[in-house]
Design a protein around this motif. Structure first.
Motif, mmCIF file in Angstrom:
data_model
loop_
_atom_site.group_PDB
_atom_site.id
_atom_site.type_symbol
_atom_site.label_atom_id
_atom_site.label_comp_id
_atom_site.label_asym_id
_atom_site.label_seq_id
_atom_site.Cartn_x
_atom_site.Cartn_y
_atom_site.Cartn_z
ATOM 1 N N ASP A 167 -64.608 66.532 -7.661
ATOM 2 C CA ASP A 167 -65.326 65.491 -6.938
ATOM 3 C C ASP A 167 -65.857 66.106 -5.647
ATOM 4 O O ASP A 167 -65.678 67.305 -5.425
ATOM 5 C CB ASP A 167 -64.412 64.282 -6.664
ATOM 6 C CG ASP A 167 -63.134 64.660 -5.919
ATOM 7 O OD1 ASP A 167 -63.188 65.590 -5.088
ATOM 8 O OD2 ASP A 167 -62.087 64.031 -6.163
ATOM 9 N N ARG A 193 -62.209 63.264 -18.791
ATOM 10 C CA ARG A 193 -62.979 62.274 -18.044
ATOM 11 C C ARG A 193 -62.169 60.991 -17.964
ATOM 12 O O ARG A 193 -61.675 60.490 -18.978
ATOM 13 C CB ARG A 193 -64.332 62.023 -18.710
ATOM 14 C CG ARG A 193 -65.323 63.171 -18.450
ATOM 15 C CD ARG A 193 -66.657 62.992 -19.114
ATOM 16 N NE ARG A 193 -67.192 61.650 -19.024
ATOM 17 C CZ ARG A 193 -67.588 60.940 -20.076
ATOM 18 N NH1 ARG A 193 -67.496 61.451 -21.303
ATOM 19 N NH2 ARG A 193 -68.073 59.737 -19.912
ATOM 20 N N ARG A 250 -61.562 57.029 -15.792
ATOM 21 C CA ARG A 250 -62.206 55.956 -15.015
ATOM 22 C C ARG A 250 -61.155 55.297 -14.130
ATOM 23 O O ARG A 250 -60.060 54.958 -14.589
ATOM 24 C CB ARG A 250 -62.827 54.919 -15.936
ATOM 25 C CG ARG A 250 -63.474 53.746 -15.158
ATOM 26 C CD ARG A 250 -63.972 52.635 -16.063
ATOM 27 N NE ARG A 250 -65.127 53.034 -16.850
ATOM 28 C CZ ARG A 250 -65.162 53.030 -18.179
ATOM 29 N NH1 ARG A 250 -64.093 52.638 -18.863
ATOM 30 N NH2 ARG A 250 -66.254 53.395 -18.818
ATOM 31 N N ASN A 251 -61.511 55.163 -12.883
ATOM 32 C CA ASN A 251 -60.647 54.453 -11.944
ATOM 33 C C ASN A 251 -60.706 52.962 -12.279
ATOM 34 O O ASN A 251 -61.771 52.343 -12.221
ATOM 35 C CB ASN A 251 -61.119 54.695 -10.503
ATOM 36 C CG ASN A 251 -60.155 54.134 -9.483
ATOM 37 O OD1 ASN A 251 -59.740 52.980 -9.570
ATOM 38 N ND2 ASN A 251 -59.812 54.957 -8.493
ATOM 39 N N THR A 252 -59.572 52.403 -12.666
ATOM 40 C CA THR A 252 -59.551 51.012 -13.139
ATOM 41 C C THR A 252 -59.845 50.018 -12.009
ATOM 42 O O THR A 252 -60.194 48.861 -12.282
ATOM 43 C CB THR A 252 -58.186 50.686 -13.760
ATOM 44 O OG1 THR A 252 -57.149 50.992 -12.822
ATOM 45 C CG2 THR A 252 -57.964 51.497 -15.030
ATOM 46 N N GLY A 306 -63.913 51.421 -10.996
ATOM 47 C CA GLY A 306 -64.819 51.652 -12.113
ATOM 48 C C GLY A 306 -65.501 53.008 -12.063
ATOM 49 O O GLY A 306 -66.320 53.330 -12.929
ATOM 50 N N ARG A 307 -65.186 53.814 -11.076
ATOM 51 C CA ARG A 307 -65.828 55.124 -10.917
ATOM 52 C C ARG A 307 -65.263 56.109 -11.944
ATOM 53 O O ARG A 307 -64.061 56.159 -12.162
ATOM 54 C CB ARG A 307 -65.585 55.639 -9.498
ATOM 55 C CG ARG A 307 -66.221 56.986 -9.206
ATOM 56 C CD ARG A 307 -65.839 57.452 -7.803
ATOM 57 N NE ARG A 307 -66.358 58.788 -7.539
ATOM 58 C CZ ARG A 307 -67.547 59.039 -6.995
ATOM 59 N NH1 ARG A 307 -68.333 58.020 -6.662
ATOM 60 N NH2 ARG A 307 -67.948 60.276 -6.785
ATOM 61 N N GLU A 308 -66.169 56.872 -12.558
ATOM 62 C CA GLU A 308 -65.739 57.893 -13.504
ATOM 63 C C GLU A 308 -65.551 59.234 -12.795
ATOM 64 O O GLU A 308 -66.344 59.595 -11.919
ATOM 65 C CB GLU A 308 -66.756 58.047 -14.644
ATOM 66 C CG GLU A 308 -66.814 56.840 -15.561
ATOM 67 C CD GLU A 308 -67.694 57.104 -16.791
ATOM 68 O OE1 GLU A 308 -68.084 58.275 -17.012
ATOM 69 O OE2 GLU A 308 -67.988 56.125 -17.508
ATOM 70 N N GLU A 309 -64.502 59.944 -13.183
ATOM 71 C CA GLU A 309 -64.184 61.241 -12.576
ATOM 72 C C GLU A 309 -63.950 62.264 -13.681
ATOM 73 O O GLU A 309 -63.696 61.927 -14.846
ATOM 74 C CB GLU A 309 -62.931 61.134 -11.690
ATOM 75 C CG GLU A 309 -62.961 60.035 -10.652
ATOM 76 C CD GLU A 309 -63.853 60.365 -9.466
ATOM 77 O OE1 GLU A 309 -64.452 61.463 -9.466
ATOM 78 O OE2 GLU A 309 -63.966 59.521 -8.553
ATOM 79 N N MET A 323 -55.124 55.430 -14.329
ATOM 80 C CA MET A 323 -56.497 55.747 -14.694
ATOM 81 C C MET A 323 -56.704 55.529 -16.195
ATOM 82 O O MET A 323 -55.772 55.664 -16.998
ATOM 83 C CB MET A 323 -56.828 57.201 -14.347
ATOM 84 C CG MET A 323 -56.544 57.593 -12.907
ATOM 85 S SD MET A 323 -57.674 56.824 -11.733
ATOM 86 C CE MET A 323 -59.100 57.866 -11.918
ATOM 87 N N GLU A 324 -57.914 55.199 -16.574
ATOM 88 C CA GLU A 324 -58.251 55.041 -17.982
ATOM 89 C C GLU A 324 -58.809 56.373 -18.506
ATOM 90 O O GLU A 324 -59.761 56.916 -17.952
ATOM 91 C CB GLU A 324 -59.302 53.946 -18.149
ATOM 92 C CG GLU A 324 -59.723 53.737 -19.601
ATOM 93 C CD GLU A 324 -60.878 52.768 -19.729
ATOM 94 O OE1 GLU A 324 -61.356 52.560 -20.871
ATOM 95 O OE2 GLU A 324 -61.324 52.230 -18.683
ATOM 96 N N LEU A 345 -60.979 58.392 -20.686
ATOM 97 C CA LEU A 345 -62.188 58.134 -21.467
ATOM 98 C C LEU A 345 -62.402 59.191 -22.552
ATOM 99 O O LEU A 345 -62.679 58.867 -23.707
ATOM 100 C CB LEU A 345 -63.418 58.096 -20.549
ATOM 101 C CG LEU A 345 -63.417 57.025 -19.465
ATOM 102 C CD1 LEU A 345 -64.658 57.179 -18.583
ATOM 103 C CD2 LEU A 345 -63.365 55.628 -20.082
#
Length: 724
Positions: A172, A190, A192-194, A197-200, A245-246, A248
């Motif tokens: 980042d 990859r 996603r911050n739950t 909603g930001r993808e990292e 975190m989700e 992806l």
């Protein structure tokens, strides 16, 4: 360190830096484009290794091992050969390859062939070897096929043995894209911050010190075992690493970097310091290959391509698992039924003790007549190792001089030299610390030798010392006798069990004087002179071989007996090849036995009609170099360390020794007769560069295996001696 494989002192020889072809003055009697491309020829060699993995008549764990060898070989090919071509293109060096193709066009051809081979390699694992292993009770499973209780057990193993050593690295604005080490296995992740909603993006390196294949059922017997790959196990527990975190996407990838080394040697600089600096630079070489699993999404791939600054054609999308070199770990399985039958090397006849359970006197045996040993059929431990250990312990031995190219730090060879030095003997070890991919190890044990009082030298500026030589000076009465060993392979007890090599022991005074002069040149300031029983590179070896080849040509033209037989790892040198073409045009029968690269085109009308080229691959790595000439009835046969490549003939110290014992000459001729026989299993080379395997006859019966035949022959000789 890259595992010892078929590429070690083999196809690549790990020092494959021949990018400066030495062309002789153009011969109008020879056509243009008369050489096969050396890079494509090397890929064809690795294809032959892959064909062994495809052979369902071989034990299945050996087939898995050949898959691992293929993978490790190809890694080195990219790190050295492809890297070298890319360097030439980037620096504008427009010298064409050995077959007249530009470096850019050559690289295009290589990448097309490499893509095809890597895809075939992955398919051989999935379609052939993995199912055969499963039939034998050895299965590599995926997480989704496991029962819940098994998953729970593996989860506990992950928590206690794997999780603590994992290091996820975020990418980042505050965390730049991390350095990806060469040949490491990695997970791209990859998330996603739950909350936002930001993808990292994150990268996770698969720890190399942990087992690549994790046992699933630890309580089961070796006859029924299941494994899961380490990266699969880690991937299924990413929630431990990214709580809240989700997840992806997650995919496996692997980067190969340029690890070609250019050491600028300066007379005023300490070579070890220069080498250590270059080793540090090697770690950060630019990426030249990106391997990804076939399911990687385009977003992740785009990020990797951009951050690694790699082109689309350098991306290899493959069926997982990546890095099948990890299959080497299966060799620890206790399943002798799935391997080649065990072979115990015998002691060479002349070196066998006179009394049961006695100890042979090596010096006494060698003083009677020359001794030729053939490894691994004949024991390295009871010949070369025993020779040096006896020399170290013998109070009549005054000095030992030896070259060391590749060995292991715990080697009994090193210990023998240390023991000799501590006993007050003069000991000289010429250590080639520039042996590619063994540099760090060589520096370590060179310093160990120095601390013990061994005189350690590092050879000549600008040249690698590749010859395999040992010289023992022994006081016998009022005279000093020379006991010499000249070999085709390294003084390495580990590789001696899988590398096919010859070694000559001799007390011939002329050979001893030759070696004395050669060692003086390597450790002092002497100027190289011609030798009596040796051919030595870089000044005389090519000239000597070309003279011998031309003598056969003139003999054929005069109607006298002629013939040439050569066994090498690789043959690329244009001058040697052209000499062989001219000899063939005169009608000289020529047999070439090559394991790796062959740039010579056999069987071309008007150019090479009398030349046959064969390749033998199998249980052992064919490593010996032999050069035999009929000589109008006076056979001249040499063994030694040199391949027919520019580096060996121009930039290395190499040595060949002439065999003189009629029994040794007959043994070499018998070996060639066997290898070239149509009833023998081997690959035949066609003029267009195609290698065709001949493994069965017209009735489907398997042809004779050279290595099995030699193994049986040596065992028979030993049994006949024991009955006498």
């Amino acid at each position: 360190m890259v595992p010892e494989t078929f590429a070690t002192d083999a196809g690549l020889d790990r020092d494959d830096d021949d990018f400066d072809p030495v062309f002789e003055e153009e011969d109008p009697a020879l056509p243009d484009h008369r050489y096969l491309d050396r890079e494509l020829s090397w890929l064809a060699f690795n294809k032959r290794v892959l064909e062994l993995a495809e052979d369902d008549s071989l034990p299945v764990l050996e087939r898995a091992n050949f898959l691992a060898i293929f993978a490790s070989n190809l890694d080195e090919f990219f790190m050295v050969r492809v890297a070298g071509l890319k360097r030439r293109i980037a620096t504008g060096i427009a010298v064409p390859t050995n077959n007249g193709v530009s470096p850019s066009d050559a690289l295009d051809d290589i990448l097309v062939a490499a893509h095809e081979l890597q895809s075939r390699h992955a398919a051989v694992w999935h379609d052939l070897v993995a199912p055969s292993l499963a039939d034998a009770g050895i299965t590599v499973v995926t997480w989704d096929t496991l029962a819940d209780d098994v998953k729970a057990d593996l989860g506990e193993y992950f928590s206690s043995q794997i999780f603590p050593v994992l290091m996820p690295l975020a990418v980042d604005p505050a965390h730049p894209f991390p350095y990806i080490s060469g040949l490491s296995l990695n997970l791209s992740i990859r998330v996603r911050n739950t909350k936002t909603g930001r993808e990292e993006f994150a990268r996770l390196k698969v720890p190399q010190m942990l087992p690549r294949f994790v046992p699933v059922d630890t309580a089961k017997s070796p006859e029924a075992v299941r494994y899961i790959t380490l990266e699969d196990l880690i991937a299924e527990h990413l929630d431990y690493l990214f709580p809240g975190m989700e997840i992806l996407e997650h995919h496996v990838f692997r980067v190969t970097r340029n690890e070609d080394m250019e050491i600028e040697e300066d007379e005023s600089e300490n070579l070890i310091q220069a080498l250590e600096r270059e080793l540090l630079r090697r770690r950060f070489g630019p990426p030249i290959r990106l391997e990804i699993t076939e399911d990687m999404d385009d977003v992740t791939l785009g990020l990797l391509v951009r951050e690694l600054d790699i082109t689309d054609r350098e991306v290899y999308r493959l069926q997982g698992p990546l890095d099948l070199g990890g299959l080497f770990s299966l060799s620890a399985l206790d399943r002798p039924d799935l391997r080649y039958p065990k072979h115990v090397p015998s002691t060479a006849l002349q070196l066998q003790p006179n009394e049961p359970n006695g100890k042979a006197d090596i010096f006494q045996a060698v003083s009677k007549r020359d001794v030729l040993v053939h490894h691994p059929y004949e024991s390295f431990a009871t010949s070369v190792q025993a020779f040096l250990e006896q020399a170290a312990a013998d109070p009549n031995v005054l000095a030992i001089k030896q070259t060391l190219y590749r060995t292991s730090g715990d080697s009994p060879i090193i210990e023998a030299l240390i023991d000799a030095a501590e006993a007050g003997k003069q000991v000289l070890a010429l250590v080639e610390i520039k042996a590619r991919f063994d540099e760090a190890n060589n520096i370590t044990w060179a310093r160990k030798l120095e601390k013990a009082g061994v005189h350690v030298v590092y050879g000549l500026v600008g040249l690698k010392t590749h010859c395999k030589l040992a010289l023992v000076i022994r006081q016998e009465g009022n005279t000093l006798r020379h006991y010499s060993h000249i070999g085709t392979g390294n003084y390495n007890p580990k590789t001696s069990r899988i590398y096919e090599d010859f070694g000559l022991f001799t007390a011939d005074d002329q050979v001893g004087k030759d070696l004395t002069r050669l060692f003086n040149e390597l450790s002092g300031y002497a100027i190289e002179k011609k030798f009596k029983r040796l051919l030595v590179a870089p000044l005389h070896l090519r000239k000597g071989l070309l003279k011998a080849i031309d003598t056969e040509r003139r003999n054929a033209e005069a109607g006298r007996p002629s013939g040439i037989r050569i066994k090498v790892n690789s043959i690329v040198d244009e001058a040697i090849i052209d000499g062989l073409y001219r000899a063939s045009q005169a009608g000289v029968p020529i047999d070439i036995w090559v394991r790796g690269i062959c740039s010579l085109k056999p069987g071309v009308p008007g150019m090479s009609e009398t030349i046959r080229v064969r390749s033998v691959l199998g249980r052992y790595l064919e490593h010996s170099r032999i050069f035999s000439f009929v000589g109008d009835g006076e056979q001249k046969t040499y063994i030694g360390s040199a391949d027919m490549m520019h580096r060996n003939l121009d930039r290395r110290v190499e040595a060949l020794v002439r065999l003189t014992d009629p029994n040794h000459l007959a043994e070499i001729e018998g070996l060639f007769d066997l290898a070239m026989d149509e009833g023998t299993m081997s690959w035949y080379l066609d003029a267009d560069g195609t290698w065709t395997r001949h493994a069965v006859d017209g009735d489907g019966r398997r042809l004779v295996d050279v290595q099995e035949k030699v193994m049986r022959s040596v065992a028979t000789r030993r049994r006949s001696r024991s009955r006498r």
